[in-house]
Design a protein around this motif. Structure first.
Motif, short mmCIF file in Angstrom:
data_model
loop_
_atom_site.label_atom_id
_atom_site.label_comp_id
_atom_site.label_asym_id
_atom_site.label_seq_id
_atom_site.Cartn_x
_atom_site.Cartn_y
_atom_site.Cartn_z
N ASP A 177 93.17 29.58 24.25
CA ASP A 177 92.06 30.19 23.51
C ASP A 177 92.55 31.48 22.85
N PRO A 178 93.43 31.36 21.83
CA PRO A 178 94.09 32.56 21.29
C PRO A 178 93.14 33.55 20.62
N VAL A 179 92.00 33.09 20.15
CA VAL A 179 91.07 34.00 19.48
C VAL A 179 90.48 35.00 20.47
N THR A 203 93.22 37.70 23.66
CA THR A 203 94.18 38.62 23.09
C THR A 203 95.10 39.13 24.20
N ARG A 209 99.85 33.63 25.11
CA ARG A 209 99.04 32.76 24.27
C ARG A 209 99.89 32.39 23.06
N ALA A 215 100.48 31.90 19.01
CA ALA A 215 100.13 32.85 17.96
C ALA A 215 98.82 32.53 17.26
N ASP A 216 98.48 31.26 17.10
CA ASP A 216 97.25 30.88 16.40
C ASP A 216 96.82 29.50 16.86
N ALA A 217 95.68 29.05 16.31
CA ALA A 217 95.11 27.77 16.75
C ALA A 217 96.04 26.60 16.43
N GLN A 218 96.70 26.65 15.27
CA GLN A 218 97.58 25.55 14.89
C GLN A 218 98.76 25.42 15.85
N GLN A 219 99.37 26.54 16.20
CA GLN A 219 100.48 26.50 17.13
C GLN A 219 100.02 26.16 18.54
N THR A 220 98.80 26.56 18.88
CA THR A 220 98.24 26.17 20.17
C THR A 220 98.13 24.66 20.27
N GLN A 221 97.59 24.03 19.22
CA GLN A 221 97.46 22.57 19.22
C GLN A 221 98.82 21.89 19.29
#
Length: 209
Positions: free
Chosen positions: A116-118, A121, A143, A145-151
């Motif tokens: 949950d990168p958003v 923090t 975490r 860096a962003d949602a795309q890398q999280t996925q």
């Protein structure tokens, strides 16, 4: 009559073959079981995603994991979770305590990865680590860096995360063992914490290839 019998036999044979294929010759019966078997047979390198966290600069996850010295036990959480993540946190607290009492402590470490990168923090992760009484020399938090890398990370390690429509998530809970080369080599249920720890200790004690 004969035609019906032959048809039934054909259906049985077809069903048996399909079941054998889906369950890796009946070694597993669930998707999670298949995941564990596939990882054991073919280790999964950490994907090229960048992570950050309390006390850690932005860096490739592979760089963090593949230091050539330590084995890492990883879980995936989010700090607002009030259910399974709390159970995982308790497991990691117990693992941290166990690592502090033996010589594997310097060769096995713990890493919690937020999906949950958003919301999570580095500051939020720092507060969460404090609530968990995490020793940063043994247990770290990151975490993507962003949602795309999280996925991308979740897909690589086959971690299932599904929004529940109320701002929270349903997700599988497991202990992932990463070797000194940054490869996912075993997956254990979080109730199998002793097995995960014993395996990580053994892996860490082996001579470097």
């Amino acid at each position: 009559m004969l035609r019906t019998a032959l048809l039934c036999i054909g259906l049985v044979i077809g069903g048996y073959a399909a079941a054998a294929w889906l369950t890796h010759d009946f070694q597993v019966w669930t998707a999670e079981g298949a995941r564990r078997l596939e990882v054991a047979l073919q280790p999964v390198p950490a994907p090229p995603v960048r992570v950050d966290g309390p006390g850690l600069p932005v860096q490739p996850l592979a760089q963090l994991l593949a230091d050539g010295r330590t084995v890492t036990i990883v879980d995936f959480v989010y700090t607002r979770c009030q259910t399974v993540c709390l159970a995982l946190g308790t497991v990691f607290q117990q693992l941290q305590l166990a690592l502090g009492s033996d010589d594997a402590g310097g060769r096995v470490r713990l890493l919690s990865v937020s999906f949950d990168p958003v919301n999570d923090t580095p500051q939020a992760l720092s507060g969460y680590a404090a609530r968990m009484n995490a020793d940063p020399s043994r247990w770290r938090f990151v975490r993507a860096a962003d949602a795309q890398q999280t996925q991308r990370l979740l897909a690589a390690f086959q971690v299932v995360v599904v929004p529940d429509g109320r701002g929270d998530y349903e997700h599988n809970a497991a202990l992932l063992v990463i070797d000194r080369r940054g490869r996912l080599v075993r997956v254990f249920d979080y109730s199998e914490q002793q097995l995960a720890l014993d395996y990580a200790r053994d892996l860490a004690s082996r001579p470097k290839p």
